[in-house]
Design a protein around this motif. Structure first.
Motif, PDB file in Angstrom:
ATOM      1  N   PRO A  92       3.722   0.261  -4.411  1.00 60.22           N
ATOM      2  CA  PRO A  92       2.690   1.047  -3.709  1.00 60.22           C
ATOM      3  C   PRO A  92       1.329   0.873  -4.372  1.00 60.22           C
ATOM      4  CG  PRO A  92       3.973   2.463  -5.148  1.00 60.22           C
ATOM      5  CD  PRO A  92       4.588   1.101  -5.252  1.00 60.22           C
ATOM      6  N   PRO A  93       0.256   1.240  -3.673  1.00 60.06           N
ATOM      7  CA  PRO A  93      -1.074   1.232  -4.311  1.00 60.06           C
ATOM      8  C   PRO A  93      -1.093   2.226  -5.470  1.00 60.06           C
ATOM      9  CG  PRO A  93      -1.239   1.555  -1.925  1.00 60.06           C
ATOM     10  CD  PRO A  93       0.200   1.676  -2.271  1.00 60.06           C
ATOM     11  N   MET A 119      11.929 -14.245  -3.083  1.00 56.97           N
ATOM     12  CA  MET A 119      12.005 -12.881  -3.655  1.00 56.97           C
ATOM     13  C   MET A 119      13.477 -12.504  -3.870  1.00 56.97           C
ATOM     14  SD  MET A 119      10.259  -9.437  -2.142  1.00 56.97           S
ATOM     15  CE  MET A 119      11.052  -9.634  -0.549  1.00 56.97           C
ATOM     16  N   TYR A 144      16.694 -10.116  -5.335  1.00 56.57           N
ATOM     17  CA  TYR A 144      17.000  -8.681  -5.420  1.00 56.57           C
ATOM     18  C   TYR A 144      17.063  -8.299  -6.900  1.00 56.57           C
ATOM     19  CZ  TYR A 144      18.524  -8.661  -0.471  1.00 56.57           C
ATOM     20  OH  TYR A 144      18.592  -8.751   0.907  1.00 56.57           O
ATOM     21  N   LYS A 185      10.871  -2.511  -7.436  1.00 54.85           N
ATOM     22  CA  LYS A 185      10.610  -2.264  -6.020  1.00 54.85           C
ATOM     23  C   LYS A 185       9.890  -3.499  -5.459  1.00 54.85           C
ATOM     24  CE  LYS A 185       9.454   1.705  -3.274  1.00 54.85           C
ATOM     25  NZ  LYS A 185       8.967   3.079  -3.236  1.00 54.85           N
ATOM     26  N   PRO A 186      10.417  -4.111  -4.409  1.00 55.66           N
ATOM     27  CA  PRO A 186       9.811  -5.370  -3.956  1.00 55.66           C
ATOM     28  C   PRO A 186       8.384  -5.231  -3.448  1.00 55.66           C
ATOM     29  CG  PRO A 186      11.661  -4.724  -2.551  1.00 55.66           C
ATOM     30  CD  PRO A 186      11.610  -3.741  -3.657  1.00 55.66           C
ATOM     31  N   VAL A 187       8.050  -4.099  -2.858  1.00 61.79           N
ATOM     32  CA  VAL A 187       6.676  -3.906  -2.370  1.00 61.79           C
ATOM     33  C   VAL A 187       6.084  -2.704  -3.110  1.00 61.79           C
ATOM     34  CG1 VAL A 187       5.213  -3.556  -0.337  1.00 61.79           C
ATOM     35  CG2 VAL A 187       7.411  -4.748  -0.090  1.00 61.79           C
TER      36      VAL A 187
END
Lengths: 186, 382
Positions: free
Chosen positions: A11-12, A1, A3, A7-9
């Protein structure tokens, strides 16, 4: 992963969150948030039918911060200054601003002196201080002290040993000093 | 009347005190129906707040019935059932006129750095609090609100500070849709902040604490993802790992002066009073967020200096926002949320005790016995 700009994660989705969480996003619009904006002249509270409140009558010389121009129109009267602790506290208020560490350190010293004065005074009453009832130790009988403390990885257990020393230590020390002074020298 | 009184660090008792009296034309005397013990009351109980005089009655969370009103009171009458925000404020000074009710300039003679608060030492004005049968309520036309008929009294009680403060903390976090929010502390204020973060549109809500029973409550009450900091070598690194090594978008610090997690910080601050409070949670908040993030601070601290990692906050370009909550500003919207079934603040309550058992109540809460999260005190239980 790597940079990157993403956004790396992620949101739902909003739909998923709305289905799962009652009221999700109800205050999404900042205009629906009662503390937005933080300050505004539109936020004057209802009920104040004065430009400046009537002044409460002081019973005696009421201590105040030197950072105030005058005694505030309303003030608390819960425990007026008294005794040696009162002298210490008044000095802190009269001499030092809130910006000086001395102000606060003197107030802390006043608190400790007040505790000693009050404990001693209590011995001259029909209701002397009782360390068993006043520390609420009886809760240990009914409130699952073992289950609550052990086997649960509580971080605070690393320092709770110091509490009895802080509470009882000054009394033990004072008792020892009194005995030392009163004991006749050989 | 019967009232809880402070007798020195870790010691409180119930004693007979004089009835409060009308001291200003806009005062009311309120007969307390329900009060509660706040996490910030523990800072008083542990002797951490300054100018805390022996005989002081704590209690800034209470609801009650109007017993007597001063001659200038227009909006309340004897018999009204009221909820009273923890802030004492005049409604007319520079700060009140701009909505900063918690920063009122006309009610605290002892300090300009904080407004007036019921039962929270002379540093916040020297007003006795509501863990008593009766309490003096200054500016009765400004602060108290009549409890709506439909509202559960325990919900009203939770709005006098804990839930309103948590809701305020989420707002000053400036949460945007989809943000990752990390809340430090799973006490009542932290639970409320976590629950409120979803209302603001958070995409992920994480709660950190060291007490498993509180984390369980955070999952159930606030639908949060939870982590026990005791299970990780370094909770900051773990926060980075679970956010793709970016950090959270928003942190809410809801612990305050007695934060655990660093023995040296805790002992020097919470035990030896060499700092205004242990800054562990605040430092974790600063280090756990991403650059450019917002840190909302609603934990209570004493007025002396703290060892805060301010350099990290500067270098990361953080926005630090904080205040005591201006409680009454939150109420109209929170009333709607309760009515709509979005929140149920009284679900945080775990214990109910009569006033006569207040010393045991403080010890239970302070020692984290019996999975205690929120204790309601009933002054007139008989």
């Amino acid at each position: 992963m790597a940079y990157t700009a993403e956004k790396p994660v992620p949101p739902p989705s909003s739909d998923e969150l709305r289905a799962r969480i009652p009221g999700w996003g109800a205050d999404l619009d900042p205009a629906d948030r009662p503390s937005f904006p933080r300050e505004s002249l539109d936020l004057r509270p209802e009920g104040a039918h004065w430009d400046f409140p009537e002044r409460q009558e002081p019973d005696g010389p009421r201590e105040r911060s030197v950072e105030h121009k005058f005694l505030t129109p309303v003030f608390g009267t819960a425990q007026p200054l008294t005794g040696i602790s009162g002298v210490i506290r008044r000095y802190a208020y009269d001499r030092f601003s809130e910006g000086r560490a001395a102000h606060w350190l003197l107030l802390i010293a006043g608190d400790r002196v007040d505790a000693i004065e009050s404990h001693l005074k209590s011995f001259a009453t029909f209701r002397p201080d009782n360390p068993i009832t006043e520390t609420g130790l009886m809760a240990e009988v009914k409130r699952h002290p073992i289950r609550s403390r052990f086997g649960r990885g509580r971080a605070d257990l690393r320092h709770t040993w110091i509490d009895p020393i802080l509470v009882a230590g000054p009394w033990v020390l004072t008792g020892w000093l009194v005995l030392k002074v009163l004991r006749p020298k050989r | 009347m019967r009232a809880m009184t402070y007798r020195g660090p870790y010691k409180v008792r119930v004693e007979e005190k004089d009835m409060p009296k009308i001291e200003h034309p806009n005062d009311a005397i309120v007969r307390v129906d329900l009060a509660s013990i706040c996490g910030s009351d523990l800072h008083l109980y542990h002797g951490l707040m300054t100018d805390l005089r022996i005989g002081h009655t704590f209690g800034h969370e209470f609801i009650g019935t109007v017993h007597e009103v001063g001659p200038s009171v227009q909006n309340l009458k004897v018999g009204d059932r009221v909820m009273v925000p923890f802030n004492i404020y005049c409604g007319s000074c520079f700060f009140c006129a701009r909505g900063l009710y918690s920063n009122c300039h006309n009610v605290n003679a002892n300090a300009t750095a904080v407004g007036g608060i019921y039962g929270y030492s002379h540093t916040t004005g020297g007003y006795d609090g509501g863990q008593a049968e009766f309490v003096r309520v200054p500016f009765a036309d400004v602060g108290p609100t009549i409890i709506p008929e439909w509202m559960d009294p325990e919900d009203a009680l939770m709005l006098t500070d804990a839930f309103s403060t948590g809701y305020f903390g989420a707002q000053i976090g400036d949460i945007h849709e989809g943000d990752t929010v990390v809340v430090f502390g799973a006490g009542p204020v932290g639970l409320a902040a976590a629950r409120s973060s979803w209302l603001m549109g958070a995409g992920r809500v994480i709660v950190i604490d060291h007490l498993d029973y509180r984390l369980e409550k955070a999952r159930e009450f606030a639908f949060a993802e939870t982590y026990n900091f005791n299970e990780y070598d370094d909770i900051v690194v773990h926060m980075k790992k679970i956010t793709g090594f970016l950090g959270a978008d928003v942190a809410i610090e809801a612990v305050g002066a007695e934060a655990d997690g660093n023995l040296l910080q805790h002992i020097t601050a919470a035990k030896l009073k060499m700092q205004g409070g242990s800054p562990v949670a605040l430092n974790w908040a600063i280090d756990s967020v991403r650059k450019g993030a917002t840190v909302s601070v609603i934990g209570a601290y004493g007025p002396i200096f703290n060892a805060v990692k301010f350099g990290d906050a500067v270098n990361k370009g953080l926005t630090l926002r904080m205040n005591q909550a201006p409680v009454k500003r939150q109420w109209p919207r929170l009333f709607e949320h309760i009515k709509n079934g979005y929140i149920k603040p009284s679900d945080m309550i775990t214990h109910r005790i009569p006033l006569e058992h207040i010393a045991e109540g403080y010890h239970m809460f302070s020692s984290k016995l019996d999975d205690c999260i929120k204790t309601v005190v009933v002054p007139n239980a008989s």
